[in-house]
Design an enzyme around this catalytic site. Structure first.
Site, mmCIF file in Angstrom:
data_model
loop_
_atom_site.group_PDB
_atom_site.id
_atom_site.type_symbol
_atom_site.label_atom_id
_atom_site.label_comp_id
_atom_site.label_asym_id
_atom_site.label_seq_id
_atom_site.Cartn_x
_atom_site.Cartn_y
_atom_site.Cartn_z
ATOM 1 N N LYS A 139 -29.540 -17.910 -27.464
ATOM 2 C CA LYS A 139 -29.512 -18.412 -26.090
ATOM 3 C C LYS A 139 -29.046 -19.853 -26.113
ATOM 4 C CE LYS A 139 -32.271 -19.281 -21.969
ATOM 5 N NZ LYS A 139 -33.522 -19.024 -21.257
ATOM 6 N N LYS A 147 -26.818 -14.855 -24.800
ATOM 7 C CA LYS A 147 -26.850 -15.355 -23.428
ATOM 8 C C LYS A 147 -26.346 -16.789 -23.369
ATOM 9 C CE LYS A 147 -30.273 -16.550 -19.963
ATOM 10 N NZ LYS A 147 -31.685 -16.625 -19.652
HETATM 11 C C1 PBG Z 1 -35.841 -19.187 -18.849
HETATM 12 C C2 PBG Z 1 -34.642 -18.475 -18.346
HETATM 13 C C3 PBG Z 1 -33.492 -19.022 -17.783
HETATM 14 C C4 PBG Z 1 -32.665 -17.955 -17.444
HETATM 15 C C5 PBG Z 1 -33.321 -16.795 -17.825
HETATM 16 N N1 PBG Z 1 -34.530 -17.141 -18.402
HETATM 17 C C6 PBG Z 1 -33.177 -20.428 -17.439
HETATM 18 C C7 PBG Z 1 -33.027 -21.431 -18.492
HETATM 19 O O1 PBG Z 1 -33.103 -21.139 -19.685
HETATM 20 O O2 PBG Z 1 -32.845 -22.579 -18.120
HETATM 21 C C8 PBG Z 1 -31.321 -18.054 -16.808
HETATM 22 C C9 PBG Z 1 -30.774 -16.781 -16.229
HETATM 23 C C10 PBG Z 1 -29.617 -16.978 -15.348
HETATM 24 O O3 PBG Z 1 -29.029 -18.071 -15.269
HETATM 25 O O4 PBG Z 1 -29.223 -15.988 -14.696
HETATM 26 N N2 PBG Z 1 -37.025 -18.594 -18.360
#
Ligand code: PBG
Length: 331
Positions: A200, A252
């Site tokens: 991520k 991601k």
């Molecule tokens: C964190 C989380 C995020 C997203 C999913 N889980 C935000 C981040 O890491 O700042 C982003 C998902 C999206 O942008 O569609 N709980």
């Protein structure tokens, strides 16, 4: 002047008709490999639109059930629940309260569609903390990795007790997969699966999501999420999560990280998910609204590309709508 002899080798032959193109298509989309992320907001009486994600809503508990029933009807594979609490604090206590909005929404979802869909929940503290970070902080304000792991273990137990089939570890703390796996197993929840957001990245494409969950974050997540410059490191993160017992791993965002996705898909011994995130959705919607791209074709192509790069399933805000189109095409 002689006419050049036409080549015998003509790749265009397999592109001549819709029928032959259909026959030789190497990647196909199926509703079962789509997962819908959904938002539920405590204290709403009406669903509330998210401005930067046209068509996506913050749901009430009631409207959530409707959206889930629709998703199940469309035959998608699962849902990923995100919840926005009314009250936040330093440790994100609402995340582990059995009456907290995420945990009650999990129970609602399991009751509504638990047989048809894999009910997954975001396991991270950022929606629940008043500082907006994915973990708890040290006195000096840094994200405290190991203290956060304790909270994640507690959160996993609360989500499992609510009936979650799979917990989605999106916080990027070191050791989170192993700690959560152990906590679930020790409590007898060995059937609850762990999805590790292994690779991520600290991405600008999460922008609209911050609106969706009313994020309190100031600054960024670069001390825990990966640097977009790094490709090799994704394989390392995946190897660690697999070793710690991840049942599914994720890359991601998706569209700007298809190289990473292809690398990971080539070596992962467990299913690979990819998340077409909020900013990807927002870009497609904004361009389509201007008439600058053809909305449906662009959406289908974007998700197809993520599958082609190697994702076994795709989290996308288009899951239900796309599943409807796929049903039309195969009729
Ligand atoms: C964190 C989380 C995020 C997203 C999913 N889980 C935000 C981040 O890491 O700042 C982003 C998902 C999206 O942008 O569609 N709980």
């Amino acid at each position: 002047m002689t006419t050049p002899h036409p080549g015998r080798i003509r790749p265009r032959r397999t592109r001549t008709t819709p029928a032959v193109r259909r026959l030789v298509a190497q990647t196909r989309l199926h509703p079962a490999e789509l997962v819908l992320p959904v938002f539920v907001r405590e204290g709403l009486t009406e669903p509330r639109p998210i401005t930067s994600m046209p068509g996506v809503l913050q749901h009430t508990r009631d409207s959530l059930r409707g959206a889930l029933a629709q998703a199940a009807e469309a035959g998608i594979g699962g849902v990923m629940l995100f919840a926005v609490p009314e009250h936040r604090d330093a440790t994100g206590s609402q995340a582990t309260d059995p009456d907290g909005i995420l945990n009650v929404a999990i129970a609602d979802a399991v009751a509504e569609v638990g047989d048809a869909l894999v009910v997954q929940a975001d396991l991270c503290l950022d929606e629940f903390t008043d500082h907006g970070h994915c973990g708890v902080l040290t006195p000096s304000g840094a994200v405290d990795n190991d203290a956060t792991l304790v909270r994640y273990a507690e959160m996993a137990l609360a989500q499992a007790a609510a009936g979650a089939h799979l917990v989605g570890l999106s916080g990027m703390m070191d050791g989170q997969t192993g700690v959560v796996r152990d906590a679930l197993d020790d409590a007898g929840h060995d059937d609850v699966a762990v999805l590790a957001y292994a690779a991520k990245y600290a991405s600008a494409f999460y922008g609209p999501f911050r609106e969706a969950v009313e994020s309190q974050l100031e600054g960024d997540r670069r001390t825990y999420q990966m640097d977009p410059a790094n490709r090799r490191e994704a394989a390392r993160e995946v190897a660690i999560d697999v070793a710690e017992g991840a049942d599914v791993i994720m890359v991601k965002p998706a569209m700007s990280y298809l190289d990473v996705l292809a690398d990971v898909a080539a070596v992962s011994p467990v299913p690979v998910a990819a998340y077409q995130v909020s900013g990807e959705y927002a870009m497609l919607e904004a361009a389509a609204a201007q008439g600058w791209i053809e909305r449906r074709r662009a959406i289908v192509e974007s998700v197809l590309s993520i599958r082609r790069a190697g994702a076994d399933h795709v989290l996308t805000y288009y899951a239900t709508e796309l599943a409807g189109w796929l049903a039309e095409e195969t009729r």
